[in-house]
Design a protein around this motif. Structure first.
Motif, PDB file in Angstrom:
ATOM      1  N   ASN A   1      -1.725  20.139  12.295  1.00  0.00           N
ATOM      2  CA  ASN A   1      -2.836  21.002  11.859  1.00  0.00           C
ATOM      3  C   ASN A   1      -3.191  20.792  10.384  1.00  0.00           C
ATOM      4  OD1 ASN A   1      -3.080  22.309  14.416  1.00  0.00           O
ATOM      5  ND2 ASN A   1      -1.278  23.546  13.894  1.00  0.00           N
ATOM      6  N   ASN A   2      -3.096  19.546   9.932  1.00  0.00           N
ATOM      7  CA  ASN A   2      -3.468  19.169   8.559  1.00  0.00           C
ATOM      8  C   ASN A   2      -2.651  19.887   7.489  1.00  0.00           C
ATOM      9  OD1 ASN A   2      -5.402  17.392   9.519  1.00  0.00           O
ATOM     10  ND2 ASN A   2      -7.043  18.896   9.416  1.00  0.00           N
ATOM     11  N   ILE A   3      -1.384  20.179   7.802  1.00  0.00           N
ATOM     12  CA  ILE A   3      -0.499  20.801   6.828  1.00  0.00           C
ATOM     13  C   ILE A   3       0.322  19.727   6.129  1.00  0.00           C
ATOM     14  CG2 ILE A   3       1.485  22.343   6.524  1.00  0.00           C
ATOM     15  CD1 ILE A   3       0.342  24.077   8.741  1.00  0.00           C
ATOM     16  N   TRP A   4       0.162  19.663   4.832  1.00  0.00           N
ATOM     17  CA  TRP A   4       0.901  18.798   3.920  1.00  0.00           C
ATOM     18  C   TRP A   4       0.435  17.342   4.028  1.00  0.00           C
ATOM     19  CZ3 TRP A   4       6.452  20.638   2.685  1.00  0.00           C
ATOM     20  CH2 TRP A   4       6.827  20.189   1.416  1.00  0.00           C
ATOM     21  N   THR A   5       0.958  16.604   5.029  1.00  0.00           N
ATOM     22  CA  THR A   5       0.624  15.180   5.157  1.00  0.00           C
ATOM     23  C   THR A   5       0.458  14.851   6.641  1.00  0.00           C
ATOM     24  OG1 THR A   5       2.874  14.340   5.513  1.00  0.00           O
ATOM     25  CG2 THR A   5       2.215  14.749   3.225  1.00  0.00           C
ATOM     26  N   MET A   6       0.315  13.564   6.907  1.00  0.00           N
ATOM     27  CA  MET A   6       0.369  13.097   8.289  1.00  0.00           C
ATOM     28  C   MET A   6       1.722  13.446   8.902  1.00  0.00           C
ATOM     29  SD  MET A   6      -1.322   9.275   8.074  1.00  0.00           S
ATOM     30  CE  MET A   6      -0.471   8.755   6.567  1.00  0.00           C
ATOM     31  N   ASP A   7       1.702  13.796  10.196  1.00  0.00           N
ATOM     32  CA  ASP A   7       2.952  13.904  10.946  1.00  0.00           C
ATOM     33  C   ASP A   7       3.204  12.548  11.619  1.00  0.00           C
ATOM     34  OD1 ASP A   7       1.087  13.817  12.996  1.00  0.00           O
ATOM     35  OD2 ASP A   7       1.411  15.889  13.646  1.00  0.00           O
TER      36      ASP A   7
ATOM     37  N   GLY B   1       4.460  15.626   7.928  1.00  0.00           N
ATOM     38  CA  GLY B   1       3.502  16.714   8.090  1.00  0.00           C
ATOM     39  C   GLY B   1       3.869  17.641   9.237  1.00  0.00           C
ATOM     40  N   LEU B   2       3.305  18.834   9.210  1.00  0.00           N
ATOM     41  CA  LEU B   2       3.650  19.847  10.215  1.00  0.00           C
ATOM     42  C   LEU B   2       2.565  20.028  11.266  1.00  0.00           C
ATOM     43  CD1 LEU B   2       5.129  22.508   7.772  1.00  0.00           C
ATOM     44  CD2 LEU B   2       6.300  20.622   8.906  1.00  0.00           C
TER      45      LEU B   2
ATOM     46  N   VAL C   1       0.851  -1.189   0.000  1.00  0.00           N
ATOM     47  CA  VAL C   1       0.000   0.000   0.000  1.00  0.00           C
ATOM     48  C   VAL C   1       0.884   1.235   0.000  1.00  0.00           C
ATOM     49  CG1 VAL C   1      -1.577   1.411   1.388  1.00  0.00           C
ATOM     50  CG2 VAL C   1      -2.043  -1.019   1.058  1.00  0.00           C
ATOM     51  N   ASN C   2       0.650   2.130  -0.957  1.00  0.00           N
ATOM     52  CA  ASN C   2       1.322   3.427  -0.994  1.00  0.00           C
ATOM     53  C   ASN C   2       0.256   4.507  -0.908  1.00  0.00           C
ATOM     54  OD1 ASN C   2       2.327   5.964  -2.475  1.00  0.00           O
ATOM     55  ND2 ASN C   2       4.213   4.817  -2.148  1.00  0.00           N
ATOM     56  N   LEU C   3       0.399   5.411   0.063  1.00  0.00           N
ATOM     57  CA  LEU C   3      -0.643   6.411   0.337  1.00  0.00           C
ATOM     58  C   LEU C   3      -0.346   7.789  -0.241  1.00  0.00           C
ATOM     59  CD1 LEU C   3      -1.491   5.456   4.023  1.00  0.00           C
ATOM     60  CD2 LEU C   3      -2.810   4.919   1.965  1.00  0.00           C
ATOM     61  N   GLY C   4       0.799   7.957  -0.927  1.00  0.00           N
ATOM     62  CA  GLY C   4       1.099   9.283  -1.456  1.00  0.00           C
ATOM     63  C   GLY C   4       1.187  10.309  -0.338  1.00  0.00           C
ATOM     64  N   ASP C   5       0.761  11.541  -0.614  1.00  0.00           N
ATOM     65  CA  ASP C   5       0.749  12.610   0.400  1.00  0.00           C
ATOM     66  C   ASP C   5      -0.665  12.740   0.934  1.00  0.00           C
ATOM     67  OD1 ASP C   5       3.296  12.962  -0.492  1.00  0.00           O
ATOM     68  OD2 ASP C   5       3.039  15.009  -1.197  1.00  0.00           O
ATOM     69  N   THR C   6      -0.884  12.343   2.162  1.00  0.00           N
ATOM     70  CA  THR C   6      -2.255  12.324   2.659  1.00  0.00           C
ATOM     71  C   THR C   6      -2.336  12.602   4.151  1.00  0.00           C
ATOM     72  OG1 THR C   6      -4.291  10.995   2.781  1.00  0.00           O
ATOM     73  CG2 THR C   6      -2.212   9.845   3.105  1.00  0.00           C
ATOM     74  N   LEU C   7      -3.506  13.058   4.557  1.00  0.00           N
ATOM     75  CA  LEU C   7      -3.860  13.162   5.958  1.00  0.00           C
ATOM     76  C   LEU C   7      -4.412  11.819   6.426  1.00  0.00           C
ATOM     77  CD1 LEU C   7      -5.656  16.633   5.750  1.00  0.00           C
ATOM     78  CD2 LEU C   7      -3.242  16.170   6.267  1.00  0.00           C
ATOM     79  N   LEU C   8      -4.617  11.668   7.710  1.00  0.00           N
ATOM     80  CA  LEU C   8      -5.099  10.424   8.304  1.00  0.00           C
ATOM     81  C   LEU C   8      -6.574  10.198   7.984  1.00  0.00           C
ATOM     82  CD1 LEU C   8      -4.658   8.016  10.278  1.00  0.00           C
ATOM     83  CD2 LEU C   8      -5.233   9.602  12.135  1.00  0.00           C
ATOM     84  N   LEU C   9      -6.901   8.980   7.537  1.00  0.00           N
ATOM     85  CA  LEU C   9      -8.291   8.628   7.229  1.00  0.00           C
ATOM     86  C   LEU C   9      -8.648   7.288   7.862  1.00  0.00           C
ATOM     87  CD1 LEU C   9      -8.440   9.501   3.407  1.00  0.00           C
ATOM     88  CD2 LEU C   9      -9.233  10.903   5.327  1.00  0.00           C
ATOM     89  N   LYS C  10      -9.837   7.224   8.461  1.00  0.00           N
ATOM     90  CA  LYS C  10     -10.279   5.985   9.104  1.00  0.00           C
ATOM     91  C   LYS C  10     -10.624   4.897   8.085  1.00  0.00           C
ATOM     92  CE  LYS C  10     -12.011   8.169  13.333  1.00  0.00           C
ATOM     93  NZ  LYS C  10     -13.188   8.393  14.206  1.00  0.00           N
TER      94      LYS C  10
END
Length: 262
Positions: A195-201, A192-193, A167-176
C-alpha cells in the motif's frame, strides 16, 4: 570492484583508487547509535551520494565530507538557494528549520549527470513512500511531500565506473521510468509494507528487476533496526532471492559489513 553493505541503504563501492559512499547515515538502533559506514573508512572516500534526507541515509554525510574532502552528489530536492548560496538540509536538524553548506556540492535533477574523477553519476527518478511506524501501540504516519522532512530530496543514481554500471534506488516505490536501465548491479529496497508504505515490497521489487534487467541484484533496506525495535521493514530475503533467480538474474544477499567482489 568491491561492494560492501552496511544496513539500510549504506554502501561502499571500491574500484582501484575510487571509493564511493552511498547514504552515509546513522544506525537507528538505540543500542548502537553510530555511523553505518565505519569512521575508519571515511578518510579515503572519493565520492559521497545522498539519496534523500532521512537520518539513516544522511546523518553523517557532512562529517564524511569534511574528513574525506570528497564531492557530495544529491538530488536538487535536498537543497535550496538562499542569498545566492546553495544550502542542503541539515543532516541532524529538526524538520526544515536548519540548512548548511557543503564545500564541494553537485545537486542533480532527474536525467542530469556529472562526471567526477572518471566516475559518471546520473540522477534517476524515485519516489519515497509514506512511513508508518508502530510506537507503543500507536502508529506514527508521515506522508512525504512539500514542506515535509520525511523522504526529502528523493533521488536514485546510476554510477558508471569504467565498463561497469551500478544503479542505487534509495527508498522508493515502483516506477515504470526505470525500464531498460540494464546496469551490471542493481541495489533496491525490498522492505516495504504494501500500500505504498515506505518502499517497494518484495512483489514490487521483483517487478522492478523485470523492468530494469540488471545482471546482479543486491536487496537492501529491510529487516533494519529502529530505536528499541531490532527488526523493522521485515521481509523474506531468501524468497526474494529465489524469485529473482527464476528470472535468470543473480541475487546477492549482503548482511551488515558483508562484501561482494565483481
Amino acid at each position: 570492484m568491491k561492494i560492501t553493505h552496511y544496513l539500510y541503504n549504506a554502501f561502499l563501492i571500491e574500484d582501484g583508487s575510487t571509493k564511493i559512499a552511498i547514504d552515509p547515515g546513522q544506525n537507528l538502533w538505540i543500542f548502537k547509535l553510530q555511523s553505518l559506514i565505519p569512521q575508519s573508512e571515511w578518510h579515503d572516500i572519493t565520492h559521497i551520494l545522498i539519496t534523500h534526507g532521512d537520518p539513516d541515509h544522511h546523518w553523517q554525510s557532512d562529517r564524511v565530507a569534511k574528513v574525506s574532502g570528497a564531492p557530495v552528489i544529491c538530488g536538487k530536492g535536498l537543497t535550496k538557494i538562499e542569498n545566492g548560496k546553495t544550502l542542503v538540509i541539515d543532516p541532524r536538524g529538526r524538520e526544515l528549520t536548519s540548512w548548511i553548506t557543503y564545500e564541494n556540492l553537485y545537486p542533480l535533477d532527474v536525467g542530469e549527470s556529472v562526471t567526477l574523477n572518471d566516475v559518471k553519476i546520473e540522477a534517476i527518478k524515485t519516489v519515497h513512500g509514506q512511513i508508518s511506524i508502530p510506537i507503543l501501540g500507536f502508529k506514527i504516519k508521515k506522508q512525504p511531500g512539500l514542506g515535509e522532512r520525511t523522504g526529502i530530496g528523493s533521488m536514485g543514481f546510476k554510477i558508471t565506473i569504467g565498463n561497469k554500471s551500478i544503479v542505487n534506488l534509495g527508498d522508493t516505490l515502483l516506477l515504470k521510468e526505470w525500464e531498460g536501465l540494464k546496469p551490471d548491479v542493481l541495489m533496491l529496497p525490498i522492505g516495504g509494507l504494501g500500500n505504498n508504505i515506505w518502499t517497494m515490497d518484495i512483489h514490487d521489487a521483483i517487478e522492478a528487476v523485470k523492468l530494469i534487467a540488471p545482471k546482479i541484484v543486491i536487496p537492501c533496506h529491510y529487516n533494519v533496526p529502529f530505536l528499541w525495535i531490532k527488526k523493522m521493514a521485515v521481509t523474506d530475503d531468501q524468497l526474494f532471492k529465489r524469485e529473482v533467480e527464476k528470472l535468470g538474474t543473480e541475487c546477492v544477499i549482503l548482511r551488515m559489513g558483508d562484501s561482494v567482489e565483481l
